[in-house]
Design a protein around this motif. Sequence first.
Motif, short mmCIF file in Angstrom:
data_model
loop_
_atom_site.label_atom_id
_atom_site.label_comp_id
_atom_site.label_asym_id
_atom_site.label_seq_id
_atom_site.Cartn_x
_atom_site.Cartn_y
_atom_site.Cartn_z
N ARG A 98 17.41 -2.92 -31.90
CA ARG A 98 17.14 -3.26 -33.31
C ARG A 98 18.23 -2.70 -34.22
N LEU A 99 18.59 -1.43 -33.98
CA LEU A 99 19.60 -0.79 -34.82
C LEU A 99 20.95 -1.51 -34.73
N SER A 100 21.28 -2.00 -33.55
CA SER A 100 22.57 -2.66 -33.33
C SER A 100 22.50 -4.17 -33.55
N ASN A 101 21.36 -4.65 -34.04
CA ASN A 101 21.19 -6.10 -34.23
C ASN A 101 21.49 -6.85 -32.93
N ASN A 102 20.86 -6.37 -31.86
CA ASN A 102 20.99 -6.92 -30.50
C ASN A 102 22.38 -6.74 -29.90
N GLY A 103 23.13 -5.75 -30.38
CA GLY A 103 24.44 -5.44 -29.80
C GLY A 103 24.34 -4.27 -28.81
N PHE A 104 23.18 -4.14 -28.15
CA PHE A 104 22.93 -3.03 -27.22
C PHE A 104 23.53 -3.34 -25.85
N SER A 105 24.07 -2.30 -25.19
CA SER A 105 24.56 -2.45 -23.81
C SER A 105 24.47 -1.11 -23.09
N VAL A 106 24.51 -1.19 -21.78
CA VAL A 106 24.47 -0.02 -20.92
C VAL A 106 25.79 0.07 -20.17
N MET A 107 26.41 1.25 -20.20
CA MET A 107 27.66 1.48 -19.47
C MET A 107 27.41 2.54 -18.40
N PRO A 108 27.27 2.11 -17.13
CA PRO A 108 27.05 3.09 -16.05
C PRO A 108 28.26 4.03 -15.91
N LEU A 109 27.97 5.31 -15.70
CA LEU A 109 29.00 6.32 -15.49
C LEU A 109 29.01 6.80 -14.04
N HIS A 110 27.82 7.10 -13.53
CA HIS A 110 27.68 7.62 -12.18
C HIS A 110 26.27 7.36 -11.68
N GLU A 111 26.16 7.05 -10.41
CA GLU A 111 24.85 7.04 -9.77
C GLU A 111 25.03 7.32 -8.29
N GLY A 112 24.07 8.05 -7.75
CA GLY A 112 24.12 8.37 -6.33
C GLY A 112 23.17 9.52 -6.00
N TRP A 113 23.10 9.83 -4.71
CA TRP A 113 22.25 10.91 -4.23
C TRP A 113 22.95 12.24 -4.47
N GLN A 114 22.23 13.20 -4.99
CA GLN A 114 22.78 14.55 -5.15
C GLN A 114 21.64 15.54 -5.30
N THR A 115 21.99 16.82 -5.22
CA THR A 115 21.01 17.88 -5.42
C THR A 115 20.63 17.91 -6.88
N GLY A 145 22.53 -1.58 -12.17
CA GLY A 145 23.81 -1.97 -12.76
C GLY A 145 23.82 -1.69 -14.26
N THR A 146 24.07 -2.73 -15.06
CA THR A 146 24.11 -2.56 -16.51
C THR A 146 22.76 -2.84 -17.17
N ARG A 147 21.71 -3.01 -16.37
CA ARG A 147 20.37 -3.19 -16.93
C ARG A 147 19.82 -1.82 -17.35
N SER A 148 19.09 -1.80 -18.43
CA SER A 148 18.51 -0.56 -18.93
C SER A 148 17.32 -0.14 -18.07
N LEU A 149 17.31 1.11 -17.62
CA LEU A 149 16.16 1.65 -16.89
C LEU A 149 14.94 1.65 -17.80
N GLY A 150 15.14 1.95 -19.09
CA GLY A 150 14.04 1.95 -20.05
C GLY A 150 13.35 0.59 -20.12
#
Length: 191
Positions: free
Chosen positions: A43-60, A114-119
């Motif tokens: 809403r704040l971005s007037n539908n200009g929202f996106s997700v940029m993945p940085l890192h994902e994987g198994w870790q402690t 991927g670039t889909r929001s977990l939320g």
Amino acid sequence: MIQQNPAFASQNWRLRDQMTDTPEPVILDWLFNEDSLTRRLSRLSNNGFSVMPLHEGWQTLRPDECTALELPEGSEGWVREVYLRGNGETWVFARSVAARSALELDGLHMDKLGTRSLGELLFSDKAFIRGPLQVSRYPAASLPADSAQDGLWARRSCFTRSGLSILVAEVFLPTLWHAIELAAPFVAEPR
């Protein structure tokens, strides 16, 4: 990938009524609003929202994450770190974690977002129940280098479904507060 930080061993995540440092009302509203952050940012971005993945994987997992997920210290889990962006600007750093054993039993494929929001996924699946929001000041050393700054407000909550718990932490960056300030005369949040 953000490295383990000893500051998390003593980090104080607090409920609203336990806060000793009260931020200004607009920050308080964003920290404790229980609506989907993805929807608010859209809403704040007037539908200009996106997700940029940085890192994902198994870790402690970090000690505070193990405590929140009721896991033994040193447990392994899936870690997903992303930037939530509005109109090409980085607004929020998000770190989501879940125990390996629970993910494997549940069958949720966090590695396929991927670039889909977990939320978006968590709020669209009515089986997930959100726990209480907690807030803290996030350690700068645990943020990506281009966002590292002391004292940034963060919130986290745990989403549960059957035996699966996903801990989602969101760190609000100064660019978000600036965007909110610029949009204030034009954006009316639905209540």
